[in-house]
Design an enzyme around this catalytic site. Sequence first.
Site, PDB file in Angstrom:
ATOM      1  N   ASN A   9       0.863  -1.462   0.050  1.00 18.23           N
ATOM      2  CA  ASN A   9      -0.202   0.057  -0.046  1.00 18.23           C
ATOM      3  C   ASN A   9       0.972   1.144  -0.048  1.00 18.23           C
ATOM      4  O   ASN A   9       1.318   1.664   1.057  1.00 18.23           O
ATOM      5  CB  ASN A   9      -0.732  -0.076   1.200  1.00 18.23           C
ATOM      6  CG  ASN A   9      -1.817   1.190   1.374  1.00 18.23           C
ATOM      7  OD1 ASN A   9      -1.975   2.144   0.494  1.00 18.23           O
ATOM      8  ND2 ASN A   9      -2.372   1.503   2.513  1.00 18.23           N
ATOM      9  N   LYS A  11       0.080   4.272  -0.265  1.00 16.57           N
ATOM     10  CA  LYS A  11      -0.574   5.595  -0.007  1.00 16.57           C
ATOM     11  C   LYS A  11      -0.198   6.748  -0.627  1.00 16.57           C
ATOM     12  O   LYS A  11      -0.106   6.470  -2.030  1.00 16.57           O
ATOM     13  CB  LYS A  11      -0.126   5.751   1.678  1.00 16.57           C
ATOM     14  CG  LYS A  11      -0.224   4.636   2.444  1.00 16.57           C
ATOM     15  CD  LYS A  11       0.020   4.769   3.935  1.00 16.57           C
ATOM     16  CE  LYS A  11       0.005   3.446   4.542  1.00 16.57           C
ATOM     17  NZ  LYS A  11       0.080   3.628   5.968  1.00 16.57           N
ATOM     18  N   HIS A  98      -9.336   1.330   5.038  1.00 17.22           N
ATOM     19  CA  HIS A  98      -7.964   1.651   5.744  1.00 17.22           C
ATOM     20  C   HIS A  98      -8.346   2.808   6.882  1.00 17.22           C
ATOM     21  O   HIS A  98      -9.119   3.404   6.785  1.00 17.22           O
ATOM     22  CB  HIS A  98      -7.042   2.228   4.801  1.00 17.22           C
ATOM     23  CG  HIS A  98      -5.593   2.099   5.161  1.00 17.22           C
ATOM     24  ND1 HIS A  98      -5.155   2.969   6.014  1.00 17.22           N
ATOM     25  CD2 HIS A  98      -4.647   1.217   5.062  1.00 17.22           C
ATOM     26  CE1 HIS A  98      -3.961   2.750   6.532  1.00 17.22           C
ATOM     27  NE2 HIS A  98      -3.574   1.677   5.968  1.00 17.22           N
ATOM     28  N   GLU A 100      -6.552   4.944   7.794  1.00 20.63           N
ATOM     29  CA  GLU A 100      -6.703   6.301   7.405  1.00 20.63           C
ATOM     30  C   GLU A 100      -7.872   6.822   6.783  1.00 20.63           C
ATOM     31  O   GLU A 100      -8.111   8.104   7.099  1.00 20.63           O
ATOM     32  CB  GLU A 100      -5.287   6.439   6.620  1.00 20.63           C
ATOM     33  CG  GLU A 100      -3.916   6.400   7.552  1.00 20.63           C
ATOM     34  CD  GLU A 100      -2.907   5.771   6.608  1.00 20.63           C
ATOM     35  OE1 GLU A 100      -2.825   5.719   5.449  1.00 20.63           O
ATOM     36  OE2 GLU A 100      -2.018   5.314   7.205  1.00 20.63           O
ATOM     37  N   GLU A 170      -5.307  -4.393  10.735  1.00 18.01           N
ATOM     38  CA  GLU A 170      -4.274  -3.693  10.986  1.00 18.01           C
ATOM     39  C   GLU A 170      -4.395  -2.859  12.164  1.00 18.01           C
ATOM     40  O   GLU A 170      -5.145  -1.696  12.138  1.00 18.01           O
ATOM     41  CB  GLU A 170      -4.250  -2.424   9.752  1.00 18.01           C
ATOM     42  CG  GLU A 170      -3.956  -3.280   8.556  1.00 18.01           C
ATOM     43  CD  GLU A 170      -3.360  -2.247   7.494  1.00 18.01           C
ATOM     44  OE1 GLU A 170      -2.512  -2.539   6.966  1.00 18.01           O
ATOM     45  OE2 GLU A 170      -4.145  -1.387   7.290  1.00 18.01           O
ATOM     46  N   SER A 216       3.500  -1.697  10.271  1.00 20.36           N
ATOM     47  CA  SER A 216       4.991  -1.940  10.407  1.00 20.36           C
ATOM     48  C   SER A 216       5.679  -3.352  10.289  1.00 20.36           C
ATOM     49  O   SER A 216       6.492  -3.531  11.051  1.00 20.36           O
ATOM     50  CB  SER A 216       5.195  -1.347  11.946  1.00 20.36           C
ATOM     51  OG  SER A 216       5.278  -0.277  11.938  1.00 20.36           O
TER      52      SER A 216
HETATM   53  P1  PGA Z   1       3.084   0.378   7.479  1.00 20.03           P
HETATM   54  O1  PGA Z   1       1.423   0.581   7.050  1.00 20.03           O
HETATM   55  O2  PGA Z   1       3.594  -0.801   7.232  1.00 20.03           O
HETATM   56  O3  PGA Z   1       3.834   1.474   7.150  1.00 20.03           O
HETATM   57  O4  PGA Z   1       2.730   0.540   8.955  1.00 20.03           O
HETATM   58  C1  PGA Z   1       0.419  -0.439   6.928  1.00 20.03           C
HETATM   59  C2  PGA Z   1      -0.700   0.137   6.125  1.00 20.03           C
HETATM   60  O5  PGA Z   1      -0.962   1.294   6.636  1.00 20.03           O
HETATM   61  O6  PGA Z   1      -1.378  -0.450   5.354  1.00 20.03           O
END
Ligand code: PGA
Length: 254
Positions: A9, A11, A98, A100, A170, A216
């Site tokens: 992803n 983003k 997601h 976000e 997540e 992460s």
């Molecule tokens: P990250 O993001 O691996 O940078 O923690 C995961 C995600 O938001 O899908």
Amino acid sequence: MRKKIVAGNWKMNNDLTESQSLITEVRGIIRDELRLDNVDVILFPTYFALPSCVRLLEGTGIHSGAQNCHQEKSGAFTGEVSASMVKAIGASHVIIGHSERRQYFGENNETCNSKIQAAVEQELTVLYCIGETLEERESNTHYDILKAQLIEGLNDISAQQLNNVVIAYEPVWAIGTGKTASSEQAQEIHAFLREQLTTKYGEAVAQGVRILYGGSVKPDIAKELFSQGDIDGGLIGGASLKARDFAEIVRAAQ
Ligand code: PGA
């Protein structure tokens, strides 16, 4: 045996040129060093780079998808993109819900449900994201929150349609923080989610649903996470922006 998934992803990162070079780099490493017979790899660049991504990945076995879509087919929704538009350019997947999107764009379980309906109607495969905040975990309400996100998001989704749905757990406290959930913590939640799916859809269907972990994930911990019984791969943010790191995570899933 559920086939593993490793999804990147991106983003709101990488302009068109940067996206094209990262896609080309990932494509090259996977072609030269890895096999795709036991893992599905999916890249989620920005909408802007998606048509290019589809073209560059043609014939490679690597899939591409959108990071979001709108629930309506078309209309006066400035700035939005529909599931049928994602489908029309040849992408196969879409991320819905997601954290976000939930946090900054006001999406809730109900909006996610409409988007999932729209996406499965287009025969896109959905990566439906759910996850608790740190506050929810610390107050021990995370099981209720996760159950509501899962069940309300999948409202009116049939067992047949569920073939086109992947769940991504997540935890919000692990996204972009460098603080990965331990493999035990993640496995515990994944088993809980599969239990909920079993109650709603029955054992046979629930056993077939792939549940990814995200938050992460880095190359050094991917193998341990993916070796847990109910963890079927990962949704990768930060580490998917580096071709080598992403490829090593794909390797860990093989
Ligand atoms: P990250 O993001 O691996 O940078 O923690 C995961 C995600 O938001 O899908």
